[in-house]
Write a protein that holds these residues in place. Sequence first.
Motif, PDB file in Angstrom:
ATOM      1  N   VAL A 164     -38.239 -88.742  67.000  1.00  0.00           N
ATOM      2  CA  VAL A 164     -37.542 -88.794  68.296  1.00  0.00           C
ATOM      3  C   VAL A 164     -38.524 -88.990  69.443  1.00  0.00           C
ATOM      4  O   VAL A 164     -38.103 -89.271  70.577  1.00  0.00           O
ATOM      5  N   ALA A 165     -39.814 -88.866  69.158  1.00  0.00           N
ATOM      6  CA  ALA A 165     -40.812 -89.115  70.204  1.00  0.00           C
ATOM      7  C   ALA A 165     -40.960 -90.603  70.499  1.00  0.00           C
ATOM      8  O   ALA A 165     -41.505 -90.965  71.551  1.00  0.00           O
ATOM      9  N   PHE A 166     -40.475 -91.459  69.601  1.00  0.00           N
ATOM     10  CA  PHE A 166     -40.638 -92.898  69.826  1.00  0.00           C
ATOM     11  C   PHE A 166     -40.017 -93.380  71.133  1.00  0.00           C
ATOM     12  O   PHE A 166     -40.666 -94.120  71.893  1.00  0.00           O
ATOM     13  N   PRO A 167     -38.750 -93.035  71.462  1.00  0.00           N
ATOM     14  CA  PRO A 167     -38.196 -93.517  72.731  1.00  0.00           C
ATOM     15  C   PRO A 167     -38.989 -93.059  73.952  1.00  0.00           C
ATOM     16  O   PRO A 167     -39.020 -93.766  74.974  1.00  0.00           O
ATOM     17  N   ILE A 168     -39.653 -91.897  73.871  1.00  0.00           N
ATOM     18  CA  ILE A 168     -40.502 -91.463  74.980  1.00  0.00           C
ATOM     19  C   ILE A 168     -41.654 -92.440  75.161  1.00  0.00           C
ATOM     20  O   ILE A 168     -41.930 -92.921  76.274  1.00  0.00           O
ATOM     21  N   LEU A 169     -42.330 -92.754  74.074  1.00  0.00           N
ATOM     22  CA  LEU A 169     -43.488 -93.649  74.126  1.00  0.00           C
ATOM     23  C   LEU A 169     -43.076 -95.055  74.547  1.00  0.00           C
ATOM     24  O   LEU A 169     -43.777 -95.725  75.313  1.00  0.00           O
ATOM     25  N   TRP A 170     -41.926 -95.494  74.052  1.00  0.00           N
ATOM     26  CA  TRP A 170     -41.409 -96.823  74.406  1.00  0.00           C
ATOM     27  C   TRP A 170     -41.116 -96.892  75.900  1.00  0.00           C
ATOM     28  O   TRP A 170     -41.465 -97.864  76.580  1.00  0.00           O
TER      29      TRP A 170
END
Length: 388
Positions: A34-40
Motif C-alpha cells: 500500500v506504500a506504492f501509491p504514496i511513492l507514485w
Amino acid sequence: MIRDLALPITLIGASALVGYVGWSGSALTLPVSVAFPILWSLSSSRRTAATVSAAYFLAASRGLPQGVSAFYQSDILPGMVLWLVASLGFVLVHTALWTHKLGWARPIRYVLAMVTMAVPPFGILGWAHPITAAGILFPGWGWIGLILMAAGLAALTTRYRPAAAIAFGGLWLSSAACWTSTNLDRDWQGVDLQFGSSLGRDVSLARYHALDLNISAQRHAGISVIVLPESALGFWTPTTERWWIEQLKGAGVSLVAGAAVVTDTGYDNVLIRVTPAGGEVVYRERMPVPGSMWQPWSQFTGSAGGARAQFFANPTIDMDGRRAAPLICYEQLLVWPILQSMLFDPDVIVAVGNGWWTAGTSIIAIQRASVEAWARLFDKPLVMSFNT
C-alpha cells in the motif's frame, strides 16, 4: 544537480523495496504494497512516476525470469525479455495517469489506475495489485472492505496520507495480532503433489496409479471431494475417464482435477469433475498465462495450439449442492477473476496450480498468499492444491 536526483532515487529505491517485501510470499506482508501509491504520488515528474512504477512491478515479479528459463529450459535472456514486457502494462497505465496537479486530481487518477489494472485488457497483466491487501486489513468485511481499501489507497495520494497510513498501520497490527490459520473447508480437501514437470505429460498407467496412491495416502476422514492440481489428469480422453470412474467406485468421494481438453484451434485448460457415474468439464480457465499458454496472435498467423481464454465465463461451479469459485494458477495473481466469482457468493474458493517451473522462486508462495487474502476478505473456506 545531486539534490535534484536525491528524491527520484529515493522514491525508486523505496518502490523496489516495497515491491520486494510486499510480494515476498507471505500474506501478512501484502499490506507493505500500500506504500506504492504514496511513492507514485510523490513523484515530481512523469518520468519519475514511470521509473517508480517499473521498480515496484519488477521487484514484485522478480521470480519471472528464472521461472521462464526453467519452463522453456533456456538461458535467462528470454525470461528477462518477458519480465520487462510484462511490466509495460503496469508502467504505461501509471505513467499516463500520473499528474502534477494537486487536490482531487491525483486520487481520482489513482482510482482510474486501480480499476484499469484490475480488469481486461490491462488487467490481464495486473499482478501485484495493492488492493489484494484488503483481505489482510479488512478480513471478513467483503465488498465493504474492498471499497474502504480502494478509498484508503486513493487517500494515500493526497495530503491526508499520514492519517490514511496510520489507519492502515493500525489495521495491519490488529490483523497480525489476531492472525489464525486459513479457514479450510470441512468437505473438500486439496492434495499437493511433487511430480515436477512430468505432471500432465506422463499419462502412463503407472502415473495414474501413483496419483491414486497419493489420494489414498493423504485423504482425511469425512472428505467428500478431493482436489488435484492443474494438469493432473493430462489430456482428458474417454480412456482416462473410464479409468478414474473405476478407481472411484466405492471410494465415497468425487474428484476435481486439472486437465486439458483439445479443441479445433488449440486446447482448454479445465477442471474435471469425476464421480463413479462419469466425468465432466466443470470449469474452463478464464485467463491462461499470456504467451506460454494464451496466444491471441495465433488467429492472425494461422497457427494453432494455444489455450483459449474464456475471460468472464463460468465464474463458479456447482457440485453436490455447493457453489465453488475456481482459480487456476495465473488467475490467482489477478483481480477480476476472483471478484467476478465473489459476485455469485460461492461457498468455497478452490485454487489449483502446476508450479514445477517456479522452483527457487516465490511465485507459488505469492499465489497462495494472494488467494488467502481474498478468502479472508470474503470469509470463505479455501481449498488449495499445487504441484511442485
